[in-house]
Motif scaffolding. Structure first.
Motif, PDB file in Angstrom:
ATOM      1  N   GLU A  16      -1.190   5.491  16.264  1.00 13.44           N
ATOM      2  CA  GLU A  16      -1.609   4.563  17.307  1.00 13.44           C
ATOM      3  C   GLU A  16      -2.609   3.536  16.769  1.00 13.44           C
ATOM      4  N   LEU A  17      -3.499   3.986  15.903  1.00  7.60           N
ATOM      5  CA  LEU A  17      -4.479   3.075  15.312  1.00  7.60           C
ATOM      6  C   LEU A  17      -3.790   2.056  14.415  1.00  7.60           C
ATOM      7  N   LYS A  18      -2.860   2.534  13.596  1.00  5.08           N
ATOM      8  CA  LYS A  18      -2.132   1.609  12.716  1.00  5.08           C
ATOM      9  C   LYS A  18      -1.328   0.595  13.528  1.00  5.08           C
ATOM     10  N   ASP A  19      -0.670   1.064  14.598  1.00  2.00           N
ATOM     11  CA  ASP A  19       0.103   0.143  15.432  1.00  2.00           C
ATOM     12  C   ASP A  19      -0.792  -0.901  16.093  1.00  2.00           C
ATOM     13  N   GLY A  20      -1.968  -0.484  16.553  1.00  2.00           N
ATOM     14  CA  GLY A  20      -2.892  -1.421  17.176  1.00  2.00           C
ATOM     15  C   GLY A  20      -3.408  -2.469  16.208  1.00  2.00           C
ATOM     16  N   VAL A  21      -3.711  -2.042  14.998  1.00  2.00           N
ATOM     17  CA  VAL A  21      -4.200  -2.988  13.984  1.00  2.00           C
ATOM     18  C   VAL A  21      -3.098  -3.977  13.612  1.00  2.00           C
ATOM     19  N   ILE A  22      -1.888  -3.473  13.421  1.00  2.00           N
ATOM     20  CA  ILE A  22      -0.770  -4.361  13.079  1.00  2.00           C
ATOM     21  C   ILE A  22      -0.503  -5.346  14.212  1.00  2.00           C
ATOM     22  N   ALA A  23      -0.534  -4.868  15.463  1.00  4.65           N
ATOM     23  CA  ALA A  23      -0.307  -5.753  16.607  1.00  4.65           C
ATOM     24  C   ALA A  23      -1.407  -6.806  16.699  1.00  4.65           C
ATOM     25  N   SER A  24      -2.651  -6.415  16.453  1.00  3.53           N
ATOM     26  CA  SER A  24      -3.762  -7.376  16.498  1.00  3.53           C
ATOM     27  C   SER A  24      -3.607  -8.449  15.437  1.00  3.53           C
ATOM     28  N   ILE A  25      -3.249  -8.034  14.246  1.00  2.00           N
ATOM     29  CA  ILE A  25      -3.059  -9.009  13.165  1.00  2.00           C
ATOM     30  C   ILE A  25      -1.915  -9.948  13.496  1.00  2.00           C
ATOM     31  N   LEU A  26      -0.813  -9.390  14.000  1.00  2.00           N
ATOM     32  CA  LEU A  26       0.335 -10.217  14.350  1.00  2.00           C
ATOM     33  C   LEU A  26       0.002 -11.197  15.475  1.00  2.00           C
ATOM     34  N   GLY A  27      -0.724 -10.739  16.490  1.00  2.00           N
ATOM     35  CA  GLY A  27      -1.125 -11.630  17.582  1.00  2.00           C
ATOM     36  C   GLY A  27      -2.063 -12.723  17.116  1.00  2.00           C
ATOM     37  N   GLY A  28      -3.017 -12.363  16.250  1.00  4.80           N
ATOM     38  CA  GLY A  28      -3.928 -13.363  15.700  1.00  4.80           C
ATOM     39  C   GLY A  28      -3.201 -14.404  14.864  1.00  4.80           C
ATOM     40  N   ILE A  56      -6.598  -9.228  20.739  1.00  4.18           N
ATOM     41  CA  ILE A  56      -6.822  -8.179  21.741  1.00  4.18           C
ATOM     42  C   ILE A  56      -5.629  -8.077  22.684  1.00  4.18           C
ATOM     43  N   THR A  57      -5.122  -9.223  23.136  1.00  5.93           N
ATOM     44  CA  THR A  57      -3.964  -9.226  24.028  1.00  5.93           C
ATOM     45  C   THR A  57      -2.753  -8.590  23.356  1.00  5.93           C
ATOM     46  N   ALA A  58      -2.512  -8.950  22.109  1.00  3.05           N
ATOM     47  CA  ALA A  58      -1.366  -8.394  21.391  1.00  3.05           C
ATOM     48  C   ALA A  58      -1.503  -6.886  21.204  1.00  3.05           C
ATOM     49  N   ALA A  59      -2.710  -6.412  20.925  1.00  9.69           N
ATOM     50  CA  ALA A  59      -2.911  -4.965  20.761  1.00  9.69           C
ATOM     51  C   ALA A  59      -2.635  -4.244  22.075  1.00  9.69           C
ATOM     52  N   LEU A  60      -3.137  -4.776  23.191  1.00 11.57           N
ATOM     53  CA  LEU A  60      -2.901  -4.136  24.488  1.00 11.57           C
ATOM     54  C   LEU A  60      -1.426  -4.161  24.868  1.00 11.57           C
ATOM     55  N   VAL A  61      -0.757  -5.278  24.612  1.00 11.93           N
ATOM     56  CA  VAL A  61       0.677  -5.357  24.891  1.00 11.93           C
ATOM     57  C   VAL A  61       1.430  -4.386  23.992  1.00 11.93           C
ATOM     58  N   GLY A  62       1.014  -4.285  22.741  1.00  6.86           N
ATOM     59  CA  GLY A  62       1.658  -3.349  21.819  1.00  6.86           C
ATOM     60  C   GLY A  62       1.548  -1.916  22.301  1.00  6.86           C
ATOM     61  N   TYR A  63       0.377  -1.538  22.792  1.00  5.02           N
ATOM     62  CA  TYR A  63       0.205  -0.185  23.327  1.00  5.02           C
ATOM     63  C   TYR A  63       1.042   0.009  24.592  1.00  5.02           C
ATOM     64  N   ALA A  64       1.135  -1.031  25.426  1.00  7.35           N
ATOM     65  CA  ALA A  64       1.834  -0.906  26.702  1.00  7.35           C
ATOM     66  C   ALA A  64       3.348  -0.785  26.528  1.00  7.35           C
ATOM     67  N   ILE A  65       3.910  -1.421  25.504  1.00 11.53           N
ATOM     68  CA  ILE A  65       5.370  -1.429  25.367  1.00 11.53           C
ATOM     69  C   ILE A  65       5.887  -0.381  24.392  1.00 11.53           C
ATOM     70  N   THR A  66       5.012   0.409  23.817  1.00  8.29           N
ATOM     71  CA  THR A  66       5.435   1.377  22.803  1.00  8.29           C
ATOM     72  C   THR A  66       6.543   2.295  23.310  1.00  8.29           C
ATOM     73  N   ASP A  67       6.418   2.811  24.513  1.00  9.37           N
ATOM     74  CA  ASP A  67       7.416   3.737  25.044  1.00  9.37           C
ATOM     75  C   ASP A  67       8.626   3.033  25.632  1.00  9.37           C
ATOM     76  N   HIS A  68       8.528   1.738  25.900  1.00  7.87           N
ATOM     77  CA  HIS A  68       9.603   1.021  26.573  1.00  7.87           C
ATOM     78  C   HIS A  68      10.570   0.345  25.616  1.00  7.87           C
ATOM     79  N   ILE A  69      10.090  -0.070  24.464  1.00  4.93           N
ATOM     80  CA  ILE A  69      10.942  -0.751  23.481  1.00  4.93           C
ATOM     81  C   ILE A  69      10.975   0.096  22.215  1.00  4.93           C
TER      82      ILE A  69
END
Length: 126
Positions: A16-28, A56-69
């Motif tokens: 979860e931490l790795k996914d959040g960091v990757i999502a944050s970097i991608l969003g930035g 921050i938005t990308a990390a939150l969206v990444g966490y929210a869609i993990t189970d859906h996509i």
């Protein structure tokens, strides 16, 4: 002399931490691309705020869609799009929160919050 610390093993970090960091970097990076394509002059502080908001938005969206996509490529595409559209996403979220808050205040008080009229003074006698 003490021995050097052992190298950090990336497998020891939670997924979860790795996914959040990757999502944050991608969003930035998506917001950085958006700002590079912009023609309006902006300050460095404005750019930093926008890039951090996108991360921050990308990390939150990444966490929210993990189970859906389930597809990693599609998930990263959605995260990048959320980072690119972070100002619009945050504006929508703020309007939604304000509307919900006003609705709850109306339930408690009984009148719309911030939209009160002056009380009627009745007919004047001449």
């Amino acid at each position: 002399m003490s021995p050097p610390p052992p190298p950090i093993d990336p497998e020891t970090f939670p997924k979860e931490l790795k996914d959040g960091v990757i999502a944050s970097i991608l969003g930035g990076l998506a917001m950085t691309a958006r700002l590079l394509l912009s023609t309006e002059p902006v300050s460095l502080g404005w750019v930093v705020r926008r890039v951090l908001a996108a991360a921050i938005t990308a990390a939150l969206v990444g966490y929210a869609i993990t189970d859906h996509i389930q597809s990693p490529g599609l998930r990263m595409g959605v995260v990048g799009a959320a980072g690119y559209a972070a100002p619009e996403c945050l504006d929508y979220l703020m309007k939604y929160i304000k509307a919900r808050g006003d609705k709850e205040v109306t339930k408690v008080i009984g009148k719309p919050h911030g939209k009160s009229k002056a009380p009627d003074k009745g007919k004047r006698k001449r």
